[in-house]
Design an enzyme around this catalytic site. Sequence first.
Site, short mmCIF file in Angstrom:
data_model
loop_
_atom_site.label_atom_id
_atom_site.label_comp_id
_atom_site.label_asym_id
_atom_site.label_seq_id
_atom_site.Cartn_x
_atom_site.Cartn_y
_atom_site.Cartn_z
N ASP A 155 2.20 -5.01 3.16
CA ASP A 155 2.32 -3.84 2.30
C ASP A 155 3.67 -3.97 1.59
OD1 ASP A 155 1.93 -1.13 1.31
OD2 ASP A 155 3.49 -0.59 2.75
N ASP B 225 4.36 -0.38 6.91
CA ASP B 225 5.41 0.49 7.44
C ASP B 225 4.86 1.54 8.39
OD1 ASP B 225 4.14 2.20 5.72
OD2 ASP B 225 5.89 2.71 4.53
N ASP C 133 -0.62 3.13 6.47
CA ASP C 133 -1.36 1.89 6.59
C ASP C 133 -2.19 1.77 7.86
OD1 ASP C 133 -0.37 0.77 4.17
OD2 ASP C 133 1.54 0.39 5.17
#
Length: 619
Positions: free
Chosen positions: A317, A508, A512
């Site tokens: 990400d 993080d 997610d």
Amino acid sequence: MNEHLKVLIRIILAGLILFLASCINIEGYAKIILFLIPFFIVGYDVLTDALRNIFSKERELFDEKFLMSIASIGALCLGEYVEASAVMILYQTGELFQDYASERSRKNIIALMDLRPEYANVELNGKLEKVKPEDVHEGSIIVVRAGERIPIDGVIVEGHSNIDTSALTGESIPKNVAEEEAIMSGCINLSGVLRIKTTCEFKNSSVSKILALIENASDRKSHTERFITRFAKVYTPVVCISALALAVIPSLIYPSDFTVWFYRAITFLVISCPCALVISIPLAFFAAVGGAGRRGILVKGSNFIETLSKASCVLFDKTGTLTRGVFEVVAVHPEVIDENELLHLAAHVERYSTHPAAEALRRAYPNEADNCIIESAEEIAGYGVKAKVNGETVCVGSSKLMDMMNVEWHPCTRSSGTIVHVSIGNNYAGHVVISDIVKPASKSAIESLKSQNVNRIIMLTGDRKETAEDIAASIGIHEVYSELLPADKVQKVEDVIRDGECAVFVGDGINDAPVITRANVGIAMGALGSDAAVESADVVLTDDDPLKVSDAISISRKAMRIAKENIIFSIGIKVLCLAMSSIGYADMWLAVFADVGVMILAVMNSLRSMFAYKKDRAI
């Protein structure tokens, strides 16, 4: 006196008596009794455990203690008193060494378990009272003095200090903290007095989450460990039957050679003991989990160590993972209203959003004291926020939100960054440009992964294409997918897995969780504050250092190499010695080497997993 010292004293005492018995020239029952003394001193617990296993439904009958008991008693029956006692002494020496090795690797876990705070200083009516951390409510004011461990997550309301975060993050350099900074439990206050307002209860604090991960890590075994366990359950009865056949069948053909074949059979039993495999393989994984935890890499089980070692594709990400996730407003481009009004509307509509871009807008326009009435605020995941401001619909978000609202938007041609578009009713009002900062270690992390032969490195982001490609190019990532919704990220991970890759996703941990869950191994970075991340991730990094992704892969690969080395070495030596034993070319001393010697070498090799991480990050 601890158990290890007691066993060591028994080994030394039995060894001395055995040596004296070998030097004294006596015969008959006196000789037998003298040799039995060291045998029972060092081996009584092995014999009693083996006997207990025979009558217990909960224990394994055919374990190493059963094999050693049968072999040593058989040697006594043949009059091989020195060898019988020597087998027990060397077996107990190997067990002692194995216990010591396990203790060494367990110390890393115990060190993490010591994170648990014993008390919290709660401020009540101007006085400090020591209470259990579990009894402190969210929003309470606690005081942490120099040398004390921070018991609960919170925000500093008064004071500044240096704190030791090494137990959580592996970082040896103290961190300077001051007022209004968030602080994690488990750290040690090194200097000043801190007054902290707790932001959660103890059960939801960082230290509690770490302790839960550690306590549950041993429950998830790797495929290799499970294979070794199943192998031992089949292997040990087979060798017992084989040893019995080796003693009986040739003796029926050559009755006069019964003693020879019986000796070969008990030698066969000692050689066949699967100690090296049963002990060293789990120890390699256990040491790796402990060593990783000491560096701030919390692995939920050895099964993830094994899967992580196969990583061929790492997907990152962007925001908060490769970048700091700290956005700043760098430009305001209005079209129908002035700059201040555009920023004012954007900040007010994003007031209730948790997205980092929303925080940047609020910082850029901190004044909440105006006559705006915000109603019906609705956050649309991956798009933005829609709300009524003074009765008029205002949308703030991506170009996709503008398309959804049928608003004709204009691209930004003057600044680079994340573009936040604003519309009032059906009219486009302009956009705000927000820029993120790349973490200093991100480029090194990508280079390190490439040096580990990770075939594909991909960046997934909901940000616009131009911004994503600029950031990816600056850190060396060539495969980028931008403007993705959470479901799109999951689909990309599934596509990678469908291609036959072992996919590791690093996020993080805040937004997610679905992608982390879908990957072969999900890594949540710096996510101890996120319940969703801790629950869904397989590996949790306690800080924001992307280099620790490559460290985790290095540790896992070394652990797997060590496990394979132990399997090949242990089985290879045993097969060779078993063959030699069956044809009479191996005596009891070689048998002891094939069992205890191989076990000690394998255990020593396993301990290298603990030291897979080096300060220079070279494995």
